[in-house]
Write a protein that holds these residues in place. Structure first.
Motif, PDB file in Angstrom:
ATOM      1  N   LYS B  54     -45.108   8.856 -21.733  1.00 17.02           N
ATOM      2  CA  LYS B  54     -44.381   8.171 -22.811  1.00 17.02           C
ATOM      3  C   LYS B  54     -45.158   8.313 -24.115  1.00 17.02           C
ATOM      4  O   LYS B  54     -46.398   8.239 -24.120  1.00 17.02           O
ATOM      5  N   THR B  55     -44.427   8.502 -25.186  1.00 16.16           N
ATOM      6  CA  THR B  55     -45.050   8.549 -26.495  1.00 16.16           C
ATOM      7  C   THR B  55     -44.192   7.719 -27.442  1.00 16.16           C
ATOM      8  O   THR B  55     -43.245   7.052 -27.004  1.00 16.16           O
ATOM      9  N   THR B  56     -44.532   7.723 -28.717  1.00 13.09           N
ATOM     10  CA  THR B  56     -43.767   6.942 -29.682  1.00 13.09           C
ATOM     11  C   THR B  56     -43.898   7.599 -31.054  1.00 13.09           C
ATOM     12  O   THR B  56     -44.577   8.625 -31.192  1.00 13.09           O
ATOM     13  N   ILE B  57     -43.198   7.041 -32.022  1.00 12.17           N
ATOM     14  CA  ILE B  57     -43.211   7.567 -33.386  1.00 12.17           C
ATOM     15  C   ILE B  57     -43.913   6.547 -34.279  1.00 12.17           C
ATOM     16  O   ILE B  57     -43.715   5.347 -34.130  1.00 12.17           O
ATOM     17  N   CYS B  58     -44.742   7.062 -35.194  1.00  6.40           N
ATOM     18  CA  CYS B  58     -45.499   6.209 -36.107  1.00  6.40           C
ATOM     19  C   CYS B  58     -44.947   6.392 -37.516  1.00  6.40           C
ATOM     20  O   CYS B  58     -44.420   7.457 -37.858  1.00  6.40           O
ATOM     21  N   ALA B 346     -34.196   9.532 -31.861  1.00 10.42           N
ATOM     22  CA  ALA B 346     -35.240   8.518 -31.974  1.00 10.42           C
ATOM     23  C   ALA B 346     -35.756   8.455 -33.411  1.00 10.42           C
ATOM     24  O   ALA B 346     -35.944   7.364 -33.976  1.00 10.42           O
ATOM     25  N   TYR B 347     -35.973   9.625 -34.013  1.00 13.18           N
ATOM     26  CA  TYR B 347     -36.417   9.652 -35.410  1.00 13.18           C
ATOM     27  C   TYR B 347     -35.367   9.034 -36.334  1.00 13.18           C
ATOM     28  O   TYR B 347     -35.699   8.307 -37.266  1.00 13.18           O
ATOM     29  N   GLU B 348     -34.099   9.314 -36.080  1.00 12.57           N
ATOM     30  CA  GLU B 348     -33.036   8.712 -36.886  1.00 12.57           C
ATOM     31  C   GLU B 348     -33.095   7.192 -36.810  1.00 12.57           C
ATOM     32  O   GLU B 348     -33.008   6.490 -37.819  1.00 12.57           O
ATOM     33  N   THR B 349     -33.243   6.709 -35.596  1.00 11.64           N
ATOM     34  CA  THR B 349     -33.273   5.256 -35.389  1.00 11.64           C
ATOM     35  C   THR B 349     -34.490   4.631 -36.051  1.00 11.64           C
ATOM     36  O   THR B 349     -34.393   3.617 -36.747  1.00 11.64           O
ATOM     37  N   PHE B 350     -35.653   5.269 -35.824  1.00 12.83           N
ATOM     38  CA  PHE B 350     -36.897   4.719 -36.362  1.00 12.83           C
ATOM     39  C   PHE B 350     -36.927   4.828 -37.884  1.00 12.83           C
ATOM     40  O   PHE B 350     -37.441   3.944 -38.579  1.00 12.83           O
ATOM     41  N   GLY B 351     -36.325   5.911 -38.401  1.00 20.79           N
ATOM     42  CA  GLY B 351     -36.341   6.133 -39.854  1.00 20.79           C
ATOM     43  C   GLY B 351     -35.379   5.239 -40.608  1.00 20.79           C
ATOM     44  O   GLY B 351     -35.468   5.123 -41.829  1.00 20.79           O
ATOM     45  N   ASN B 352     -34.463   4.605 -39.881  1.00 17.33           N
ATOM     46  CA  ASN B 352     -33.497   3.700 -40.526  1.00 17.33           C
ATOM     47  C   ASN B 352     -33.668   2.278 -40.007  1.00 17.33           C
ATOM     48  O   ASN B 352     -32.705   1.622 -39.594  1.00 17.33           O
ATOM     49  N   ALA B 353     -34.907   1.830 -40.046  1.00 17.55           N
ATOM     50  CA  ALA B 353     -35.243   0.559 -39.405  1.00 17.55           C
ATOM     51  C   ALA B 353     -34.505  -0.615 -40.024  1.00 17.55           C
ATOM     52  O   ALA B 353     -34.160  -1.575 -39.335  1.00 17.55           O
ATOM     53  N   ALA B 354     -34.261  -0.542 -41.328  1.00 14.74           N
ATOM     54  CA  ALA B 354     -33.579  -1.668 -41.975  1.00 14.74           C
ATOM     55  C   ALA B 354     -32.219  -1.884 -41.309  1.00 14.74           C
ATOM     56  O   ALA B 354     -31.775  -3.019 -41.134  1.00 14.74           O
ATOM     57  N   LYS B 355     -31.583  -0.774 -40.934  1.00 14.38           N
ATOM     58  CA  LYS B 355     -30.267  -0.878 -40.321  1.00 14.38           C
ATOM     59  C   LYS B 355     -30.350  -1.065 -38.805  1.00 14.38           C
ATOM     60  O   LYS B 355     -29.643  -1.891 -38.223  1.00 14.38           O
ATOM     61  N   THR B 356     -31.242  -0.298 -38.188  1.00 14.66           N
ATOM     62  CA  THR B 356     -31.284  -0.313 -36.719  1.00 14.66           C
ATOM     63  C   THR B 356     -32.151  -1.435 -36.171  1.00 14.66           C
ATOM     64  O   THR B 356     -32.167  -1.687 -34.977  1.00 14.66           O
ATOM     65  N   LYS B 357     -32.932  -2.076 -37.071  1.00 13.11           N
ATOM     66  CA  LYS B 357     -33.883  -3.114 -36.645  1.00 13.11           C
ATOM     67  C   LYS B 357     -34.939  -2.570 -35.673  1.00 13.11           C
ATOM     68  O   LYS B 357     -35.485  -3.319 -34.856  1.00 13.11           O
ATOM     69  N   ALA B 358     -35.180  -1.279 -35.788  1.00 11.49           N
ATOM     70  CA  ALA B 358     -36.190  -0.669 -34.913  1.00 11.49           C
ATOM     71  C   ALA B 358     -37.583  -1.126 -35.309  1.00 11.49           C
ATOM     72  O   ALA B 358     -37.896  -1.231 -36.496  1.00 11.49           O
ATOM     73  N   LEU B 359     -38.410  -1.384 -34.312  1.00  8.47           N
ATOM     74  CA  LEU B 359     -39.845  -1.576 -34.548  1.00  8.47           C
ATOM     75  C   LEU B 359     -40.548  -0.345 -33.979  1.00  8.47           C
ATOM     76  O   LEU B 359     -40.762   0.618 -34.694  1.00  8.47           O
ATOM     77  N   LYS B 360     -40.839  -0.344 -32.707  1.00  7.48           N
ATOM     78  CA  LYS B 360     -41.392   0.861 -32.103  1.00  7.48           C
ATOM     79  C   LYS B 360     -40.368   1.418 -31.111  1.00  7.48           C
ATOM     80  O   LYS B 360     -39.734   0.650 -30.368  1.00  7.48           O
ATOM     81  N   VAL B 361     -40.232   2.730 -31.093  1.00  5.18           N
ATOM     82  CA  VAL B 361     -39.302   3.381 -30.166  1.00  5.18           C
ATOM     83  C   VAL B 361     -40.102   4.179 -29.150  1.00  5.18           C
ATOM     84  O   VAL B 361     -41.064   4.852 -29.493  1.00  5.18           O
ATOM     85  N   ILE B 362     -39.744   4.033 -27.893  1.00  6.02           N
ATOM     86  CA  ILE B 362     -40.445   4.761 -26.827  1.00  6.02           C
ATOM     87  C   ILE B 362     -39.721   6.080 -26.556  1.00  6.02           C
ATOM     88  O   ILE B 362     -38.493   6.110 -26.497  1.00  6.02           O
ATOM     89  N   ILE B 363     -40.506   7.148 -26.457  1.00 10.09           N
ATOM     90  CA  ILE B 363     -39.968   8.458 -26.086  1.00 10.09           C
ATOM     91  C   ILE B 363     -40.487   8.787 -24.692  1.00 10.09           C
ATOM     92  O   ILE B 363     -41.713   8.846 -24.515  1.00 10.09           O
ATOM     93  N   GLU B 364     -39.586   9.005 -23.751  1.00 10.19           N
ATOM     94  CA  GLU B 364     -40.018   9.369 -22.398  1.00 10.19           C
ATOM     95  C   GLU B 364     -39.999  10.872 -22.245  1.00 10.19           C
ATOM     96  O   GLU B 364     -38.948  11.495 -22.432  1.00 10.19           O
TER      97      GLU B 364
END
Lengths: 365, 365, 365, 365
Positions: B54-58, B346-364
């Motif tokens: 598993k990894t994630t995006i910073c 995942a990048y789309e979601t993480f890059g639009n955090a204001a809309k998606t409310k993403a904090l950290k996203v896990i990539i399997e």
């Protein structure tokens, strides 16, 4: 032990004009009495007279009653903890005025001497632990507190004053002598030897630093059960002589980072020596009556520290804030409540803790 | 932004014998692609090849994609966080063997240089933050990790590996750069400016030290609501320009003991300068792209400290123990999960955090 | 600048019964005078009246005379340094009695407030730097010192009182704000920007910790020569704009561990930013009149600290002992001596240091 | 004690191709020999073979010869100090190459284990003090040093290599275990019990921190005279049993801030207990063979610390810089020089220090 209660008139009105008051007095080894005593007067410009609202009994008071504390002579009013209301102030007191609600530190600090200047109030050259020891104490209706500006602490409106009685001595003792000296850290391992009130105070305040493990060691299953409720992650009854083995097994033979000694006898101190990890600390809190064996032949190369400390109560303001923000609940330590008129019962209860399960007892004046 | 996905054969078997692998690649400002790349090989005796689980995006990955990080050139596989399984080790690796489950630090540490010898791994003369920057990173099926013995951490059997992904970067960053540098103490007051993932990591780890107040300041009401759930005692939306006034009012005009800057722009840094108490600390965590105004005409006599730090990840072992003992739950930070095949989503979601409310996203992987 | 000397009777006898005294008075921007003023009286129980034996002039006094210090209003007797003899004490003073020789701290500390309780006397809520600022100061025959017990220090019999004048402000300022905040260590590298009196005080006290290198940077060759005599291992005249280059070359491009800013302007602060090593500290001592540019775009990942501090004089007892044991010779800083009657000449000399080579000037009252 | 010298051919050429070498070997309690031994080979990738240039004898070597160190078995080449030239390196060594001049730390550090990661090299799980103990040591023409990258230190061109031999063990021991653990401060008071080589190393390095007083206590007038030359401000011959009385009188009955125990027997440790001031530290350096009495009945309330430590040699780089900048002269400790062929004489001289006045003896290989 001879218990003596002095007769007192039934109909007296108690107010700040009263010239006598009830007080609990040490009368020599094995002797104690609730007596009528003159209300204290201001004797130095920095004094305050505090009307006691609530006080408590400390393990040290039991030592005094046995005759183990030579600085405390017969005739002394005991007690070095409590909350109250300022009754009178000396002309040099500027931080308080009559009517202010205050917490009394068990340590009187002049604020001027070389020790006070480095916050080592316990060694104040004219103060330190004198209340209920070399001067009259708080187990009375009124007490004279020297160096009021630097030895009393204002209680904010709305605070739970009963909880704050625990900040006079027991919580700062566990915190300063045990937790801070022991350098408890997030994720570290802690063992506390002795699950009496001071060990439990160390247990409660150790959690400020989020250690991974807090191992409580005692001979009393009830106190160990209390410890588990208070946050101990493991409890060990050392009666079977296997405590060292158990701790070493739990820690991969390494030992624990912080060992807090909260009993005060050679056997428990030597237990601490056996379970401290390389690089660790033994923080002594216990009051010792005799020397202990320090096994430097095993410890000289273990990179450990051993600390001793008489509480300075320098953390009272910090503890106030942790109580105010609900990071700790000092009332957990309070098991019984008595009126000052029944303080002899309170001593009975506190002195038979194994049976009564007493931790701290509140005395209402 | 041009998104490019390289075609890849549908029928490949994925195992450790595979010679190619999927990898997320930076292709120059605004360009990114999921590509088929050669599986990495051991190139130094101290290397390990880790099969990513598993990894994630910073947030830093987003900076790279914008072209803001000149050390990271097109063609680079991104990613500097993750957990995985040792696939191969170089001949000098002694701490791990194939099959071991490991956490990957975002910082590679040789363990030998002057900086590593004082635990300032971030400035390792041949390492530091190089993964997914000057060498290929973890957003792939396999990664080559230099200095494996001192840059990987063993995962104990039974641990929640997903939670541990948060220990590669985000939690140590909040903890080391914010909380430790900021000297958070029991009963102290803390303000965190910026309630994004790193500010929230500071919020979670600040609680290791039981401060009385943790004030969270941000412009996003959703993130402030998250902050309250995570333990903030107060949240302030600074959109109305009254954050300074509010904080000073709350603290009796004194300011706060620790201010953690977790945004990285001049306006937020200047906000920190205005709310730090005499004797307090501003701990900068934000990545700054331009200079800020330091108002020494107001601060020269305020006895403050300002600290900066690139995370050293020296606290990973400590954080492991706090997770193991349930003093912290890193999974609170995880909001979304994706397969590596869908990393562009995942990048789309993480890059639009204001809309998606993403904090950290896990990539399997 | 208009210099005014008030006429005074020639035949007065000066003793402790005198009701007027000579005093140096700030009369508004650019105006100063030696005047006859009423001898001060005890106004609070914690006051002492000190008969000044020797005092000195501080760079801050020059700032006041220019009108740069708004808290200091016309009519104020200047001066916040000096040694003297106790003339009278208030009823609450217990540490001193008339006739005692004392050192006067530039900072008045109540010893009771939240700041004094953590030894941050500079921020004492009713004290701090008030002498010769918001209350009358020491450039006079007598001075009233508030909080005598915690703001005066006993001078042992046989001590060199002139040397001790340097302990009122200049040495603790260099030591606390520069050396202690800068974390000077055995074998470390130190750069001091500004070779005026306070920079030289930092230079002298830095040597308590045996750093390997002390690089002195200034524009004045005379002061750099003094610095070399005082123990600087390297001196750099920064007039040619190559100071940064030179320091980086000397340190293998790494920079220095401790940079002490002892000037107080944007250019020198930015110089400090350029020469601090990763992991190093910039300790600001200079009094700044405007903001500086903090280049966080270069420094955010350098693991540095920046500190500010108004001297607390908490190290006066420590400095006393270093003087007594000849670890430091404060008289090195004294270049000129004047009688109080000639204090206007003293100001001329001190104000034209580039020409007169003055460091500290002693005024004998 | 039986001294045995093995015969060796007179005409051998000594170079790096030599397959045998001279070595000083422990042969069981009371037995030692200079023998011909096979030249060591690389056995691990992280090893280096160092051609010894100069080595020395440690007090610990005498303990081994008596049979007091069970980890050191007969047949062992002794010695854990020295400087030399890299002869060969294992394939994983990157910091050194053949021909490099190096200092050998007495402690081997893997740089990877939990203890090395916190700079507690003495407790390295696979290293620590093993040289001349559980593996062959430096009193030979060549030595195999494990973990070369993290256990050897580069010697800069032009350095005085003989002086640097003192940095392998004796100076870091005095400094880390005595001075740093003892928290010596500017203006503080220090007592060192034991004026042998390690006590004198503490004396030399204590001066890095400019204490006001350094009191040296010993039974040997010659060593006390050496101590005065090395910077002790007072020396006390404790033979008359009045050392405690003298120290207390000198310090106004307060005691000293730092007491360094550099002998290792119960009597000297108890002396330390009697002269430590409230708030002070006893830093144990001595190697103890039996338990000591810790008088907690007197010390429990004195706010003291007691520390133990096996040297970590983590300060070798710092000490290098203090030598390079002439803040200390390690050669003061060197009293005698011998060729390796005469190492038995060197042991005689070092072993009879009371008569020979030997401190450290240099052995040239």
């Amino acid at each position: 032990m001879t218990l003596t209660t002095m007769p007192r008139p039934a109909t007296r009105t108690r107010d700040t004009a009263t010239v006598t008051m009830k007080a609990f007095v040490y009368r020599g080894p094995g002797k104690k009495a609730l007596e009528e005593r003159p209300k204290p007067e201001i004797t130095a410009a920095t004094d305050a007279i505090v009307k006691i609202v609530k006080t408590t009994i400390c393990g040290t008071d039991l030592h005094i009653l046995k005759g183990d504390v030579p600085t405390c002579q017969p005739g002394r009013i005991l007690g070095h903890e409590g909350v109250g209301i300022i009754d009178k102030i000396g002309p040099a007191v500027t931080a308080f005025k009559p009517g202010d609600h205050v917490l009394i530190s068990c340590v009187s600090a002049c604020g001027k001497c070389v020790y006070c200047r480095k916050q080592m109030y316990s060694h104040c050259t004219t103060g330190g632990w004198i209340l209920g020891n070399s001067i009259d104490g708080t187990q009375a209706e009124f007490v004279r507190t020297p160096y009021a500006d630097t030895s009393l602490y204002p209680i904010p409106e709305g605070a739970d004053e009963e909880a704050l009685v625990m900040l006079s001595d027991i919580l700062p003792t566990g915190f300063e002598c045990g937790v801070l000296n022991g350098k408890v850290q997030p994720g570290s391992t802690v063992a506390i030897v002795g699950s009496g009130p001071v060990g439990l105070a160390a247990l409660l305040t150790a959690q400020f630093f989020s250690p991974a493990e807090i191992i409580m060691i005692d001979l009393d299953d009830n106190r160990l059960e209390v410890a588990r409720r208070f946050g101990a992650t493991t409890s060990i009854n050392s009666a079977d002589g296997k405590a060292v083995e158990t701790v070493l097994k739990m820690t991969g033979e390494r030992g624990v980072d912080t060992v807090i000694e909260a009993v005060g006898i050679p056997a428990t101190f030597e237990l601490c020596e056996k379970i401290v990890a390389p690089g660790g600390t033994i923080a002594n809190v216990g009051v010792h009556g005799q020397k202990v064996a320090l096994h430097l032949e095993r410890l000289w190369d273990r990179n450990i520290s051993i600390t001793t400390r008489l509480v300075d109560t320098v953390t009272i303001p910090m503890l106030f804030r942790t109580v105010g923000s609900h990071r700790i609940d000092p009332k957990l330590l309070i098991t019984h409540r008595f009126k000052l008129d029944h303080i002899l019962d309170a001593y009975e209860t506190f002195g038979n803790a194994a049976k009564t399960k007493a931790l701290k007892v509140i005395i209402e004046a």
